[in-house]
Motif scaffolding. Structure first.
Motif, PDB file in Angstrom:
ATOM      1  N   MET A  22       8.518  10.112   1.871  1.00  0.00           N
ATOM      2  CA  MET A  22       8.041   8.635   2.309  1.00  0.00           C
ATOM      3  C   MET A  22       7.613   8.011   1.093  1.00  0.00           C
ATOM      4  SD  MET A  22       4.408  10.396   4.622  1.00  0.00           S
ATOM      5  CE  MET A  22       4.342  11.439   3.163  1.00  0.00           C
ATOM      6  N   PHE A  23       8.954   7.411   0.749  1.00  0.00           N
ATOM      7  CA  PHE A  23       9.314   6.242  -0.727  1.00  0.00           C
ATOM      8  C   PHE A  23       8.148   5.433  -0.173  1.00  0.00           C
ATOM      9  CE2 PHE A  23      12.821   9.335  -1.315  1.00  0.00           C
ATOM     10  CZ  PHE A  23      12.669   9.039  -1.644  1.00  0.00           C
ATOM     11  N   GLY A  24       6.960   5.416  -0.776  1.00  0.00           N
ATOM     12  CA  GLY A  24       6.021   4.229  -1.085  1.00  0.00           C
ATOM     13  C   GLY A  24       5.487   4.904   0.381  1.00  0.00           C
ATOM     14  N   GLY A  25       5.140   5.465   0.601  1.00  0.00           N
ATOM     15  CA  GLY A  25       3.613   6.634   1.014  1.00  0.00           C
ATOM     16  C   GLY A  25       4.075   5.819   2.763  1.00  0.00           C
ATOM     17  N   ASN A  53       4.736  12.149  -0.388  1.00  0.00           N
ATOM     18  CA  ASN A  53       4.480  10.844  -0.780  1.00  0.00           C
ATOM     19  C   ASN A  53       4.733  10.453  -2.116  1.00  0.00           C
ATOM     20  OD1 ASN A  53       3.520   8.562  -1.300  1.00  0.00           O
ATOM     21  ND2 ASN A  53       1.326   9.346  -1.845  1.00  0.00           N
ATOM     22  N   VAL A  54       5.801  10.046  -2.209  1.00  0.00           N
ATOM     23  CA  VAL A  54       6.662   9.823  -3.092  1.00  0.00           C
ATOM     24  C   VAL A  54       6.396   7.963  -3.790  1.00  0.00           C
ATOM     25  CG1 VAL A  54       9.111   9.166  -4.539  1.00  0.00           C
ATOM     26  CG2 VAL A  54       8.763  11.019  -2.347  1.00  0.00           C
ATOM     27  N   SER A  55       5.208   8.589  -4.900  1.00  0.00           N
ATOM     28  CA  SER A  55       4.840   7.366  -5.137  1.00  0.00           C
ATOM     29  C   SER A  55       3.532   6.738  -6.330  1.00  0.00           C
ATOM     30  CB  SER A  55       3.602   6.498  -3.675  1.00  0.00           C
ATOM     31  OG  SER A  55       2.979   5.675  -4.123  1.00  0.00           O
ATOM     32  N   PRO A  56       3.556   6.031  -7.162  1.00  0.00           N
ATOM     33  CA  PRO A  56       2.611   5.806  -8.095  1.00  0.00           C
ATOM     34  C   PRO A  56       0.649   6.364  -7.907  1.00  0.00           C
ATOM     35  CG  PRO A  56       3.075   3.993  -7.779  1.00  0.00           C
ATOM     36  CD  PRO A  56       3.273   4.522  -6.642  1.00  0.00           C
ATOM     37  N   GLN A  57       0.818   6.434  -6.873  1.00  0.00           N
ATOM     38  CA  GLN A  57      -0.551   6.257  -6.031  1.00  0.00           C
ATOM     39  C   GLN A  57      -0.909   7.413  -4.958  1.00  0.00           C
ATOM     40  OE1 GLN A  57      -3.881   3.269  -6.388  1.00  0.00           O
ATOM     41  NE2 GLN A  57      -2.092   1.427  -5.298  1.00  0.00           N
ATOM     42  N   ARG A  58      -1.824   8.475  -4.921  1.00  0.00           N
ATOM     43  CA  ARG A  58      -2.100   9.693  -4.557  1.00  0.00           C
ATOM     44  C   ARG A  58      -2.525   8.826  -2.778  1.00  0.00           C
ATOM     45  NH1 ARG A  58      -3.156  14.449  -5.380  1.00  0.00           N
ATOM     46  NH2 ARG A  58      -3.574  14.225  -7.246  1.00  0.00           N
ATOM     47  N   VAL A  59      -2.978   7.953  -3.232  1.00  0.00           N
ATOM     48  CA  VAL A  59      -3.681   7.221  -1.792  1.00  0.00           C
ATOM     49  C   VAL A  59      -2.603   6.617  -1.139  1.00  0.00           C
ATOM     50  CG1 VAL A  59      -6.370   7.647  -2.940  1.00  0.00           C
ATOM     51  CG2 VAL A  59      -4.714   5.796  -3.032  1.00  0.00           C
ATOM     52  N   TRP A 117       2.292  15.298  -3.039  1.00  0.00           N
ATOM     53  CA  TRP A 117       2.841  13.658  -3.872  1.00  0.00           C
ATOM     54  C   TRP A 117       3.446  14.029  -5.343  1.00  0.00           C
ATOM     55  CZ3 TRP A 117      -1.700  12.036  -8.341  1.00  0.00           C
ATOM     56  CH2 TRP A 117      -1.473  10.985  -8.258  1.00  0.00           C
ATOM     57  N   LEU A 118       4.341  12.921  -5.031  1.00  0.00           N
ATOM     58  CA  LEU A 118       5.265  12.786  -5.857  1.00  0.00           C
ATOM     59  C   LEU A 118       4.772  11.969  -6.808  1.00  0.00           C
ATOM     60  CD1 LEU A 118       8.081  14.467  -7.758  1.00  0.00           C
ATOM     61  CD2 LEU A 118       9.314  13.341  -5.957  1.00  0.00           C
ATOM     62  N   ALA A 119       4.145  12.132  -7.960  1.00  0.00           N
ATOM     63  CA  ALA A 119       3.567  10.165  -8.789  1.00  0.00           C
ATOM     64  C   ALA A 119       5.215  10.019  -9.337  1.00  0.00           C
ATOM     65  CB  ALA A 119       2.763  11.181  -9.691  1.00  0.00           C
ATOM     66  N   ARG A 139     -10.683 -10.633 -14.046  1.00  0.00           N
ATOM     67  CA  ARG A 139     -11.414 -10.043 -14.036  1.00  0.00           C
ATOM     68  C   ARG A 139     -11.029  -9.135 -12.916  1.00  0.00           C
ATOM     69  NH1 ARG A 139     -15.315 -14.251 -15.811  1.00  0.00           N
ATOM     70  NH2 ARG A 139     -14.739 -13.886 -17.183  1.00  0.00           N
ATOM     71  N   ALA A 140     -11.836  -7.666 -13.434  1.00  0.00           N
ATOM     72  CA  ALA A 140     -11.717  -6.851 -12.576  1.00  0.00           C
ATOM     73  C   ALA A 140     -12.568  -5.429 -12.417  1.00  0.00           C
ATOM     74  CB  ALA A 140     -10.185  -6.393 -12.623  1.00  0.00           C
ATOM     75  N   ARG A 141     -13.265  -5.135 -11.852  1.00  0.00           N
ATOM     76  CA  ARG A 141     -14.155  -4.140 -12.000  1.00  0.00           C
ATOM     77  C   ARG A 141     -13.704  -2.794 -11.988  1.00  0.00           C
ATOM     78  NH1 ARG A 141     -19.227  -4.827 -14.082  1.00  0.00           N
ATOM     79  NH2 ARG A 141     -19.346  -6.199 -12.146  1.00  0.00           N
ATOM     80  N   ALA A 142     -13.255  -2.238 -13.082  1.00  0.00           N
ATOM     81  CA  ALA A 142     -13.178  -0.351 -13.329  1.00  0.00           C
ATOM     82  C   ALA A 142     -13.004   0.645 -12.564  1.00  0.00           C
ATOM     83  CB  ALA A 142     -12.605  -0.101 -14.824  1.00  0.00           C
ATOM     84  N   VAL A 143     -12.310   1.612 -11.683  1.00  0.00           N
ATOM     85  CA  VAL A 143     -12.200   2.607 -11.307  1.00  0.00           C
ATOM     86  C   VAL A 143     -10.890   4.043 -11.457  1.00  0.00           C
ATOM     87  CG1 VAL A 143     -12.133   3.676  -8.944  1.00  0.00           C
ATOM     88  CG2 VAL A 143     -12.919   1.014  -8.843  1.00  0.00           C
ATOM     89  N   VAL A 144     -12.242   4.495 -12.501  1.00  0.00           N
ATOM     90  CA  VAL A 144     -10.896   5.195 -13.304  1.00  0.00           C
ATOM     91  C   VAL A 144     -10.616   6.719 -12.502  1.00  0.00           C
ATOM     92  CG1 VAL A 144     -10.908   6.959 -15.215  1.00  0.00           C
ATOM     93  CG2 VAL A 144     -11.693   4.366 -15.498  1.00  0.00           C
ATOM     94  N   SER A 145      -9.413   7.195 -11.918  1.00  0.00           N
ATOM     95  CA  SER A 145      -9.182   7.941 -11.239  1.00  0.00           C
ATOM     96  C   SER A 145      -7.868   9.116 -11.339  1.00  0.00           C
ATOM     97  CB  SER A 145      -8.506   7.309  -9.460  1.00  0.00           C
ATOM     98  OG  SER A 145      -8.870   8.195  -9.354  1.00  0.00           O
ATOM     99  N   GLU A 146      -7.478   9.994 -11.403  1.00  0.00           N
ATOM    100  CA  GLU A 146      -7.084  11.136 -11.449  1.00  0.00           C
ATOM    101  C   GLU A 146      -5.212  10.567 -10.208  1.00  0.00           C
ATOM    102  OE1 GLU A 146      -7.185  14.663 -12.239  1.00  0.00           O
ATOM    103  OE2 GLU A 146      -7.976  14.544 -14.025  1.00  0.00           O
ATOM    104  N   ASP A 147      -6.241   9.956  -9.277  1.00  0.00           N
ATOM    105  CA  ASP A 147      -5.097   9.624  -8.016  1.00  0.00           C
ATOM    106  C   ASP A 147      -4.118   8.210  -8.188  1.00  0.00           C
ATOM    107  OD1 ASP A 147      -5.990  10.844  -6.539  1.00  0.00           O
ATOM    108  OD2 ASP A 147      -7.524   9.561  -5.063  1.00  0.00           O
ATOM    109  N   ILE A 148      -3.723   8.004  -9.359  1.00  0.00           N
ATOM    110  CA  ILE A 148      -2.437   6.902 -10.091  1.00  0.00           C
ATOM    111  C   ILE A 148      -2.322   7.850 -11.351  1.00  0.00           C
ATOM    112  CG2 ILE A 148      -4.281   5.276 -11.155  1.00  0.00           C
ATOM    113  CD1 ILE A 148      -3.086   3.880  -9.955  1.00  0.00           C
ATOM    114  N   ARG A 149      -1.261   7.353 -11.391  1.00  0.00           N
ATOM    115  CA  ARG A 149       0.735   7.930 -12.130  1.00  0.00           C
ATOM    116  C   ARG A 149      -0.443   6.820 -13.492  1.00  0.00           C
ATOM    117  NH1 ARG A 149       5.162  10.478 -13.355  1.00  0.00           N
ATOM    118  NH2 ARG A 149       5.925   9.557 -15.266  1.00  0.00           N
ATOM    119  N   GLU A 150      -0.771   8.083 -14.338  1.00  0.00           N
ATOM    120  CA  GLU A 150      -0.907   6.664 -16.199  1.00  0.00           C
ATOM    121  C   GLU A 150       0.367   6.522 -16.193  1.00  0.00           C
ATOM    122  OE1 GLU A 150      -1.507   9.322 -20.714  1.00  0.00           O
ATOM    123  OE2 GLU A 150      -0.471  10.507 -18.783  1.00  0.00           O
ATOM    124  N   GLY A 151       0.206   5.321 -16.781  1.00  0.00           N
ATOM    125  CA  GLY A 151       0.617   4.114 -17.247  1.00  0.00           C
ATOM    126  C   GLY A 151       0.479   2.657 -16.185  1.00  0.00           C
TER     127      GLY A 151
END
Length: 748
Positions: A183-186, A220-226, A234-236, A683-695
Motif C-alpha cells: 500500500m503506497f500511501g497506506g 504500509n509504505v508511508s511516512p506515517q504508521r497510522v 510499516w515501511l517508513a 499555529r498548531a498544538r504538538a503531538v509527539v509520536s513515533e508513528d511518523i518518520r523522522e524529518g
C-alpha cells in the motif's frame, strides 16, 4: 412523533445516521444500526446546524455595495437586505457581466461535496443556472484526484473515476486471492469515513481484521504508521520518494529475471523504451536499490526482499490519492502501473494495481449500476475549462498561455465568480496568495450556510439551507442503500435552498422557464425518483413509489455484484486483441507516444524519477522538515468546522512530530507551535509520536483559514504553507504534499 420529539434516518457524505429532533432543533444523532463501524463525525452535527456562524439573511459587502470596491474582501462588514432586494442586485450584476464581457468572464465554482442528496446538489444547481444564463468557465477534475484524472487515461485508456468505481477488485476479492498487499500511501480507515453521496456501511477496518486473520501480508509504505490499520507492517519512506522506490523494485525484477516478459509482450507497449532508463543505459544511473536507498530512506536489502516477495506471491499494489497530490504526482501512479505490469498479475483476481482504496468508503465495494435521479445541468455553451487547482493562476494571469494535458491556451479573464457548495479557502494551496488573487474579479457571489472563509470573501452572500432543512433523496452509485432524506427542521434564519435562490435569480434574468421548467422542488423529487424506479424495474428491482419511500425512510438495494464481472483487465488479459483497452495502442502504455509528443520535460513519455522542488532532499536550515497535510479525522474537509472549533482544545490543529525532531526543538506534547516557511505561518498544538518518520511532520487540513492581516494563521490551516504549483504541465493537479517547513515552540 411524540411530544414534539421524533427520530428519522438521513444520509450524508460521511454515512447514514439517526437524527433526533425536538421542535425546531436537532438535539442528538445516533449511529445507523446496519453500519458495522459508524463514523463519529455526526456527533457534532447538532451544534453545527444551529451554530452562531450561520448566515441569517442575504448579505452584501458594504464597500462593494457602495462603490464596487474589491480590496476589502475578507475583512469588510456586510449589509443585510431583504431577499427580493438582494436577488435584484445579484441578477442585475450577473446580467451586466455576461452582457458586457461575455459568459467566458464567469467562473462557476463548486465540484460537489455539499450534500449527499440527489436534487439539492450544489454543483448541479449552480451549473444548471449558469448554463441557463449562457454558460460559464468550468473546471476539470478535483483537488483529490485531478492529476490522476489527467494521467491515467493515457496509461489504461479509461476515465480514472470510472476505473476506480467500476473496475477495481473488491475487498472480498482481495481477501480471497491476495497474498501480498503493498500500500503506497497506506489505506486509512479515517479517510474512508466519507464517500461521495454517502457510505452506509463503513467496512475498511473490519476487512483488514479479516485480512490479518487470513495471514495476508499488508505493508504500509508511508511516512506515517497510522496511514494503515493496526496490524500492518510499516515501511517508513521519505515523502515524495515513492517513484524511486518503485523503480528500484522494478530494477530487481528485471535484473533477477523476475519480470513477466510474456505479459509485457502481449499486453503492453513501450517496455523496450523504458528498460534502458531503468537499467541506466542512457544516463549511466541504474535505478537499483543502492541508488534508491538514500532517496527513500529504505535499506537496499529491504527493497530487494520486497521485490522478490512481490514476484513470488499474488500481489496487489495500491496507491493512495495522496501520492498524486504532490509535484510530479503523475509519476508514482504511472510507475505503479508499470511495476504491476512487470509482475504480470494485472487481470488476475487480487493482483495487479488499484488506486484510492481507503480514500473514500465506496472503493472496495462491488455493486450493479443503477441509472436515474440526475438533475440535468443542461449544456454549457462556453468551452473554456481550466484544471481545478489552477484557479489562483487563472485569476492572477488573465490572457497568459499555459499548458495542460497536450493543449495550450490562455487563461480567461474572470470578472465574476459564483460559488456554491465548496470552500476554496480550505482546499487550495498557498492561501495567502489566493487571498490576493481573490481581489481580481469584479464580483464574487456565494451560497453558503455558514460564514466560512470563502463566504467572508464574497461580495454577495445568500444564506443556504443545510441538508437537514430540506427534503431530498439519498443515493450513491458506491452504496447499496436508498434514503428518503426528510426535512427535519425549518430553515435556520432566512435560509433558502439553492434551487429557490437560483429560481429567483433566473426569473429576474428572463430565464426562469429554462432553469425550473415550471417545476417546484415538490415536482422535481417525485419525477427524478420515478425515472430511477422505472430503471430499477428494468433490472428486476422492485421499489416502492415515492410516498412509500417516504414512509419507509430507507431501504437496502439488492445490487451486490459478482466481482469477476467488473474487471476491465480480466477479458483484456485473456485476449488483448478482442478486448482492447481505450489507449491508442489498445494496450497498457508503459511508453506513451502521445505524452512524449507533448514535449513536457516534467512528464516525459515513460515514468521517471523527478525530485520535487521541496522535499527532504532539498531541505535547508530554514525549512528542514517535510510537511504532509492529511485529511482530518473529525470531519469531511472543512465541513462542520465551525462547531468543532468550539470544542475545548480542538484548535489550533494538532501537528504530529517525531520525538527526535521534537527534542532538538525543545517541544513536548501539548506545546503551542509556530509552523512556518517563506510562504506563511500557522499555529498548531504538538503531538509527539513515533508513528511518523523522522524529518516529517503532519498537519491535517480543514481548519478555517484565519482572517487576513495577521502574520500567522491562528487555527492551523496547512495551506498557508503549501506550494501553489501544478503537478506538471500534463496534470496541473495540486501539489499540497510538496512543502518544507520549520517548527518552533511559541509562548501561549
Amino acid at each position: 412523533m411524540k411530544d414534539g420529539r421524533f427520530t428519522k434516518v438521513t444520509s450524508s457524505h460521511w454515512g447514514a445516521f439517526e437524527v433526533e429532533v425536538e421542535g425546531d432543533t436537532i438535539v442528538a444523532t445516533r449511529p445507523f444500526a446496519p453500519d458495522p463501524s459508524p463514523s463519529a463525525i455526526p456527533q457534532i452535527l447538532p451544534q453545527a446546524v444551529h451554530h452562531r456562524s450561520r448566515i441569517a439573511r442575504p448579505s452584501i459587502r458594504r464597500a462593494w455595495l457602495d462603490s464596487r470596491d474589491r480590496s476589502g474582501r475578507g475583512d469588510g462588514d456586510y449589509v443585510e437586505l431583504p431577499w427580493d432586494e438582494a436577488l435584484d442586485i445579484a441578477a442585475a450584476e450577473i446580467d451586466r457581466i455576461r452582457k458586457t464581457h461575455g459568459n467566458e468572464a464567469i467562473f462557476g465554482g463548486s465540484y460537489g461535496w455539499s450534500s449527499a442528496g440527489r436534487f439539492h446538489h450544489a454543483q448541479s444547481q449552480v451549473h444548471r443556472f449558469l448554463n441557463a444564463a449562457g454558460g460559464y468557465v468550468a473546471s476539470f477534475g478535483s483537488y483529490s484526484t485531478g492529476c490522476a484524472q489527467a494521467i491515467m487515461p493515457h496509461v489504461f485508456g479509461k476515465e480514472f473515476l470510472a476505473f476506480l468505481y467500476e473496475h477495481q477488485d473488491s475487498y472480498q476479492t482481495i481477501h480471497d486471492n491476495t497474498e501480498t498487499l503493498v500500500m503506497f500511501g497506506g489505506i486509512n480507515p479515517k479517510n474512508s469515513q466519507v464517500s461521495m453521496g454517502g457510505v452506509s456501511e463503513h467496512v475498511t477496518g473490519p476487512w483488514f481484521e479479516r485480512f490479518h486473520s487470513k495471514g495476508i501480508f499488508c505493508l504500509n509504505v508511508s511516512p506515517q504508521r497510522v496511514d494503515a490499520p493496526p496490524g500492518c507492517d510499516w515501511l517508513a519512506v521519505r515523502p515524495a520518494s515513492d517513484t524511486a522506490l518503485m523503480l528500484a523494485l522494478a530494477h530487481v525484477l528485471e535484473t533477477e529475471g523476475l519480470t513477466d516478459r510474456a505479459f509485457l509482450d502481449r499486453c503492453t507497449v513501450g517496455y523496450e523504451r523504458f528498460r534502458p532508463y531503468l537499467l541506466g543505459e542512457r544516463d549511466g544511473t541504474p535505478k537499483s536499490p543502492d541508488w534508491a536507498a538514500p532517496l527513500c530512506g529504505v535499506e537496499a536489502e529491504t527493497i530487494r526482499a520486497l521485490a522478490r516477495r512481490m514476484a513470488s506471491t499474488r500481489t496487489l499494489i495500491t496507491v493512495a490519492w495522496s501520492l498524486q497530490r504532490g509535484e510530479h504526482g503523475e509519476q508514482p501512479y504511472w510507475m505503479a502501473s508499470v511495476l504491476a505490469a512487470m509482475l504480470g498479475q494485472i487481470g488476475l483476481p487480487g493482483g495487479g494495481v488499484g488506486f484510492g482504496y481507503g480514500a473514500i468508503g465506496g472503493i472496495g465495494k462491488s455493486f450493479r449500476g443503477m441509472r436515474g435521479m440526475t438533475f440535468s445541468q443542461l449544456s454549457n455553451p462556453v468551452k473554456t475549462v481550466i484544471p481545478v487547482a489552477r484557479i489562483g493562476d487563472m485569476l492572477r494571469n488573465p490572457g497568459q498561455p499555459y499548458d495542460f494535458n497536450g493543449r495550450r491556451g490562455p487563461y480567461p479573464d474572470i470578472r465574476l465568480i459564483y460559488w456554491a457548495g465548496g470552500n476554496p479557502f480550505h482546499h487550495h494551496q498557498d492561501l495567502n496568495r489566493l487571498h490576493e488573487a481573490w481581489a481580481k474579479p469584479e464580483t464574487i457571489i456565494v451560497n453558503e450556510p455558514w460564514w466560512t472563509p470563502t463566504a467572508k470573501r464574497a461580495d454577495i452572500v445568500f444564506p443556504a439551507t443545510t441538508p437537514y432543512e430540506r427534503e431530498d433523496i439519498g443515493r450513491s452509485p458506491l452504496d447499496d442503500y436508498l434514503f428518503h432524506m426528510p426535512r427535519l427542521i425549518p430553515p435556520v434564519g432566512e435560509a433558502r435552498d439553492d434551487y429557490a435562490i437560483f429560481a429567483g435569480l433566473a426569473e429576474r434574468m428572463g430565464i426562469g422557464e429554462t432553469y425550473t421548467e415550471g417545476r417546484t422542488v415538490d415536482d422535481w423529487l417525485p419525477r427524478l425518483y420515478a425515472e430511477y424506479r422505472s430503471n430499477a424495474a428494468e433490472q428486476g428491482i422492485d421499489l416502492p413509489d415515492y410516498e412509500g419511500l417516504k414512509e419507509q425512510n430507507w431501504l437496502k438495494l439488492p445490487i451486490a455484484a459478482d466481482d469477476s464481472r467488473r474487471s476491465l483487465f480480466r477479458p483484456f488479459r485473456d485476449d488483448p486483441e478482442s478486448a482492447p483497452l481505450g489507449t491508442p495502442s489498445g494496450r497498457i502504455e508503459i511508453f506513451s507516444e502521445r505524452i512524449a509528443g507533448f514535449g513536457y520535460d516534467d512528464c516525459p513519455g515513460h515514468p521517471v524519477w523527478l525530485a520535487p522542488q521541496e522535499w527532504l532532499g532539498t531541505a535547508t536550515a530554514a525549512a528542514p522538515l517535510h510537511m504532509v497535510s492529511p485529511q482530518p479525522s473529525d470531519k469531511l474537509h472543512s465541513q462542520l468546522e465551525a462547531a468543532l472549533a468550539d470544542v475545548e482544545g480542538a484548535r489550533p490543529e494538532k501537528l504530529v512530530i517525531h520525538p527526535r525532531d521534537a527534542a532538538t526543538r525543545g517541544i513536548a506534547t501539548g506545546d503551542l507551535l509556530r509552523v512556518f516557511n517563506a510562504r506563511g505561518a500557522a499555529r498548531a498544538r504538538a503531538v509527539v509520536s513515533e508513528d511518523i518518520r523522522e524529518g516529517v511532520v503532519a498537519l491535517p487540513t480543514g481548519a478555517w483559514f484565519g482572517d487576513p492581516g495577521g502574520n500567522i494563521d491562528p487555527h492551523g490551516n496547512p495551506n498557508v504553507l503549501t506550494m501553489d504549483v501544478g503537478t506538471s504541465r500534463l496534470g496541473q493537479g495540486c501539489s499540497a504534499h510538496t512543502a518544507l517547513v520549520e517548527v518552533a515552540r511559541e509562548e501561549p
